[in-house]
Design a protein around this motif. Sequence first.
Motif, PDB file in Angstrom:
ATOM      1  N   ILE A  70       0.837  -1.194   0.000  1.00  0.00           N
ATOM      2  CA  ILE A  70       0.000   0.000   0.000  1.00  0.00           C
ATOM      3  C   ILE A  70       0.874   1.247   0.000  1.00  0.00           C
ATOM      4  CG2 ILE A  70      -1.968  -1.099   1.127  1.00  0.00           C
ATOM      5  CD1 ILE A  70      -1.009   0.146   3.750  1.00  0.00           C
ATOM      6  N   ARG A  71       0.261   2.340  -0.402  1.00  0.00           N
ATOM      7  CA  ARG A  71       0.984   3.611  -0.410  1.00  0.00           C
ATOM      8  C   ARG A  71       0.452   4.472   0.724  1.00  0.00           C
ATOM      9  NH1 ARG A  71       2.964   6.952  -5.465  1.00  0.00           N
ATOM     10  NH2 ARG A  71       4.394   8.213  -4.291  1.00  0.00           N
ATOM     11  N   SER A  72       1.375   5.035   1.473  1.00  0.00           N
ATOM     12  CA  SER A  72       1.016   5.952   2.550  1.00  0.00           C
ATOM     13  C   SER A  72       1.737   7.274   2.300  1.00  0.00           C
ATOM     14  CB  SER A  72       1.425   5.357   3.898  1.00  0.00           C
ATOM     15  OG  SER A  72       2.836   5.311   3.998  1.00  0.00           O
ATOM     16  N   THR A  73       1.590   8.186   3.203  1.00  0.00           N
ATOM     17  CA  THR A  73       2.280   9.468   3.051  1.00  0.00           C
ATOM     18  C   THR A  73       3.798   9.308   3.120  1.00  0.00           C
ATOM     19  OG1 THR A  73       2.023   9.863   5.422  1.00  0.00           O
ATOM     20  CG2 THR A  73       0.377  10.851   3.957  1.00  0.00           C
ATOM     21  N   GLU A  74       4.261   8.220   3.769  1.00  0.00           N
ATOM     22  CA  GLU A  74       5.693   7.961   3.884  1.00  0.00           C
ATOM     23  C   GLU A  74       6.260   7.218   2.675  1.00  0.00           C
ATOM     24  OE1 GLU A  74       3.614   6.685   6.560  1.00  0.00           O
ATOM     25  OE2 GLU A  74       3.697   8.672   7.434  1.00  0.00           O
ATOM     26  N   GLY A  75       5.415   6.621   1.845  1.00  0.00           N
ATOM     27  CA  GLY A  75       5.866   5.863   0.687  1.00  0.00           C
ATOM     28  C   GLY A  75       5.171   4.515   0.601  1.00  0.00           C
ATOM     29  N   TRP A  76       5.780   3.568  -0.098  1.00  0.00           N
ATOM     30  CA  TRP A  76       5.222   2.228  -0.302  1.00  0.00           C
ATOM     31  C   TRP A  76       5.684   1.300   0.818  1.00  0.00           C
ATOM     32  CZ3 TRP A  76       1.600   1.546  -3.844  1.00  0.00           C
ATOM     33  CH2 TRP A  76       1.546   2.445  -4.916  1.00  0.00           C
ATOM     34  N   LEU A  98       4.794  -2.838   2.773  1.00  0.00           N
ATOM     35  CA  LEU A  98       4.022  -4.069   2.891  1.00  0.00           C
ATOM     36  C   LEU A  98       3.099  -3.935   4.082  1.00  0.00           C
ATOM     37  CD1 LEU A  98       6.618  -6.941   2.326  1.00  0.00           C
ATOM     38  CD2 LEU A  98       4.918  -6.096   0.741  1.00  0.00           C
ATOM     39  N   GLN A  99       1.905  -4.502   3.950  1.00  0.00           N
ATOM     40  CA  GLN A  99       0.962  -4.497   5.047  1.00  0.00           C
ATOM     41  C   GLN A  99       0.771  -5.933   5.515  1.00  0.00           C
ATOM     42  OE1 GLN A  99      -3.081  -3.372   4.042  1.00  0.00           O
ATOM     43  NE2 GLN A  99      -3.360  -2.462   6.051  1.00  0.00           N
ATOM     44  N   GLN A 100       1.003  -6.185   6.775  1.00  0.00           N
ATOM     45  CA  GLN A 100       0.837  -7.528   7.316  1.00  0.00           C
ATOM     46  C   GLN A 100      -0.649  -7.814   7.538  1.00  0.00           C
ATOM     47  OE1 GLN A 100       3.520  -7.438  10.757  1.00  0.00           O
ATOM     48  NE2 GLN A 100       4.908  -8.708   9.562  1.00  0.00           N
ATOM     49  N   ASP A 101      -0.974  -9.113   7.709  1.00  0.00           N
ATOM     50  CA  ASP A 101      -2.360  -9.518   7.944  1.00  0.00           C
ATOM     51  C   ASP A 101      -2.989  -8.779   9.117  1.00  0.00           C
ATOM     52  OD1 ASP A 101      -2.274 -11.279   5.832  1.00  0.00           O
ATOM     53  OD2 ASP A 101      -1.725 -12.998   7.078  1.00  0.00           O
ATOM     54  N   SER A 102      -2.193  -8.458  10.100  1.00  0.00           N
ATOM     55  CA  SER A 102      -2.701  -7.760  11.280  1.00  0.00           C
ATOM     56  C   SER A 102      -2.988  -6.287  11.002  1.00  0.00           C
ATOM     57  CB  SER A 102      -1.684  -7.869  12.418  1.00  0.00           C
ATOM     58  OG  SER A 102      -0.481  -7.221  12.047  1.00  0.00           O
ATOM     59  N   GLY A 103      -2.639  -5.811   9.800  1.00  0.00           N
ATOM     60  CA  GLY A 103      -2.831  -4.410   9.444  1.00  0.00           C
ATOM     61  C   GLY A 103      -1.612  -3.559   9.725  1.00  0.00           C
ATOM     62  N   VAL A 104      -0.617  -4.133  10.379  1.00  0.00           N
ATOM     63  CA  VAL A 104       0.615  -3.413  10.690  1.00  0.00           C
ATOM     64  C   VAL A 104       1.384  -3.149   9.402  1.00  0.00           C
ATOM     65  CG1 VAL A 104       2.838  -3.546  11.889  1.00  0.00           C
ATOM     66  CG2 VAL A 104       0.767  -4.423  12.981  1.00  0.00           C
ATOM     67  N   ARG A 105       1.851  -1.920   9.246  1.00  0.00           N
ATOM     68  CA  ARG A 105       2.655  -1.559   8.079  1.00  0.00           C
ATOM     69  C   ARG A 105       4.122  -1.682   8.433  1.00  0.00           C
ATOM     70  NH1 ARG A 105      -0.601   3.862   6.164  1.00  0.00           N
ATOM     71  NH2 ARG A 105      -2.538   2.789   5.708  1.00  0.00           N
ATOM     72  N   LEU A 106       4.868  -2.210   7.498  1.00  0.00           N
ATOM     73  CA  LEU A 106       6.301  -2.378   7.697  1.00  0.00           C
ATOM     74  C   LEU A 106       7.040  -1.151   7.166  1.00  0.00           C
ATOM     75  CD1 LEU A 106       6.475  -6.138   6.703  1.00  0.00           C
ATOM     76  CD2 LEU A 106       6.296  -5.158   8.988  1.00  0.00           C
ATOM     77  N   GLN A 107       8.357  -1.228   7.078  1.00  0.00           N
ATOM     78  CA  GLN A 107       9.187  -0.130   6.611  1.00  0.00           C
ATOM     79  C   GLN A 107       8.686   0.444   5.287  1.00  0.00           C
ATOM     80  OE1 GLN A 107      13.291  -1.212   6.294  1.00  0.00           O
ATOM     81  NE2 GLN A 107      13.879   0.701   5.320  1.00  0.00           N
ATOM     82  N   SER A 108       8.721   1.761   5.150  1.00  0.00           N
ATOM     83  CA  SER A 108       8.280   2.441   3.931  1.00  0.00           C
ATOM     84  C   SER A 108       9.457   2.703   2.994  1.00  0.00           C
ATOM     85  CB  SER A 108       7.615   3.771   4.271  1.00  0.00           C
ATOM     86  OG  SER A 108       6.433   3.554   4.984  1.00  0.00           O
ATOM     87  N   PHE A 109       9.139   2.689   1.685  1.00  0.00           N
ATOM     88  CA  PHE A 109      10.140   2.934   0.644  1.00  0.00           C
ATOM     89  C   PHE A 109       9.588   3.955  -0.342  1.00  0.00           C
ATOM     90  CE2 PHE A 109      10.799  -1.269   2.317  1.00  0.00           C
ATOM     91  CZ  PHE A 109      12.167  -1.339   2.499  1.00  0.00           C
ATOM     92  N   LYS A 110      10.469   4.735  -0.931  1.00  0.00           N
ATOM     93  CA  LYS A 110      10.053   5.804  -1.843  1.00  0.00           C
ATOM     94  C   LYS A 110       9.369   5.267  -3.106  1.00  0.00           C
ATOM     95  CE  LYS A 110      11.802  10.028  -3.926  1.00  0.00           C
ATOM     96  NZ  LYS A 110      12.947  10.918  -4.083  1.00  0.00           N
ATOM     97  N   THR A 111       9.867   4.138  -3.629  1.00  0.00           N
ATOM     98  CA  THR A 111       9.290   3.567  -4.852  1.00  0.00           C
ATOM     99  C   THR A 111       9.006   2.078  -4.654  1.00  0.00           C
ATOM    100  OG1 THR A 111      11.408   2.915  -5.820  1.00  0.00           O
ATOM    101  CG2 THR A 111      10.625   5.164  -6.315  1.00  0.00           C
ATOM    102  N   LEU A 112       8.161   1.530  -5.508  1.00  0.00           N
ATOM    103  CA  LEU A 112       7.911   0.086  -5.505  1.00  0.00           C
ATOM    104  C   LEU A 112       9.195  -0.675  -5.811  1.00  0.00           C
ATOM    105  CD1 LEU A 112       4.522  -0.116  -7.432  1.00  0.00           C
ATOM    106  CD2 LEU A 112       4.916  -0.785  -5.056  1.00  0.00           C
ATOM    107  N   GLU A 113       9.965  -0.147  -6.736  1.00  0.00           N
ATOM    108  CA  GLU A 113      11.232  -0.784  -7.126  1.00  0.00           C
ATOM    109  C   GLU A 113      12.167  -0.916  -5.926  1.00  0.00           C
ATOM    110  OE1 GLU A 113      13.758  -1.968 -10.628  1.00  0.00           O
ATOM    111  OE2 GLU A 113      11.815  -1.021 -10.771  1.00  0.00           O
ATOM    112  N   THR A 114      12.286   0.141  -5.149  1.00  0.00           N
ATOM    113  CA  THR A 114      13.146   0.114  -3.968  1.00  0.00           C
ATOM    114  C   THR A 114      12.631  -0.886  -2.940  1.00  0.00           C
ATOM    115  OG1 THR A 114      13.659   2.446  -4.321  1.00  0.00           O
ATOM    116  CG2 THR A 114      14.206   1.543  -2.173  1.00  0.00           C
ATOM    117  N   LEU A 115      11.323  -0.926  -2.743  1.00  0.00           N
ATOM    118  CA  LEU A 115      10.721  -1.887  -1.815  1.00  0.00           C
ATOM    119  C   LEU A 115      11.054  -3.309  -2.233  1.00  0.00           C
ATOM    120  CD1 LEU A 115       7.224  -1.877  -0.262  1.00  0.00           C
ATOM    121  CD2 LEU A 115       7.953  -3.856  -1.542  1.00  0.00           C
ATOM    122  N   ILE A 116      10.798  -3.636  -3.488  1.00  0.00           N
ATOM    123  CA  ILE A 116      11.030  -4.999  -3.979  1.00  0.00           C
ATOM    124  C   ILE A 116      12.512  -5.356  -3.918  1.00  0.00           C
ATOM    125  CG2 ILE A 116      10.909  -6.489  -6.019  1.00  0.00           C
ATOM    126  CD1 ILE A 116       8.224  -4.989  -6.659  1.00  0.00           C
TER     127      ILE A 116
END
Length: 135
Positions: free
Chosen positions: A62-68, A70-88
């Motif tokens: 998902i995209r948030s104000t901090e970037g892209w 991963l969202q865990q099943d519990s709804g917790v968001r993990l580390q944010s990245f500027k682009t999808l490419e950087t995340l992957i």
Amino acid sequence: MEREGTLVRSIYYGRIGSGATESLLERFGHDGSFLLRDSETVQEAYCLCVRKAPFVHTYRIIRSTEGWCLQQDSGVRLQSFKTLETLIESYRRGIGSDVGIAPLTNPLDKTQLQYTSFGQEFVYMETCSSSSSVY
């Protein structure tokens, strides 16, 4: 998506459903093969789908104000990245091992699926599925 890098453009399959995703990864992938598709249930979100036999694991991005992120099943968001490419790329380098992400080793490049496989021709098409899966 057009502003993303080569990796993301090559593994982005658009609006394919979870069943079609599983079929692609089972037929053309192996452990560690992964692709990116649109989420079926969350608008403007993506699913990172990874084959780790005997399953295909799906992680919502998902995209948030901090970037892209991963969202865990519990709804917790993990580390944010500027682009999808950087995340992957970060998860490919192993950042996800501590949060239980299946290893991302082999991108399932959609341009490679145009070739004949096992004597049968495979045609890639973007489709819209109305299945009611979690992602």
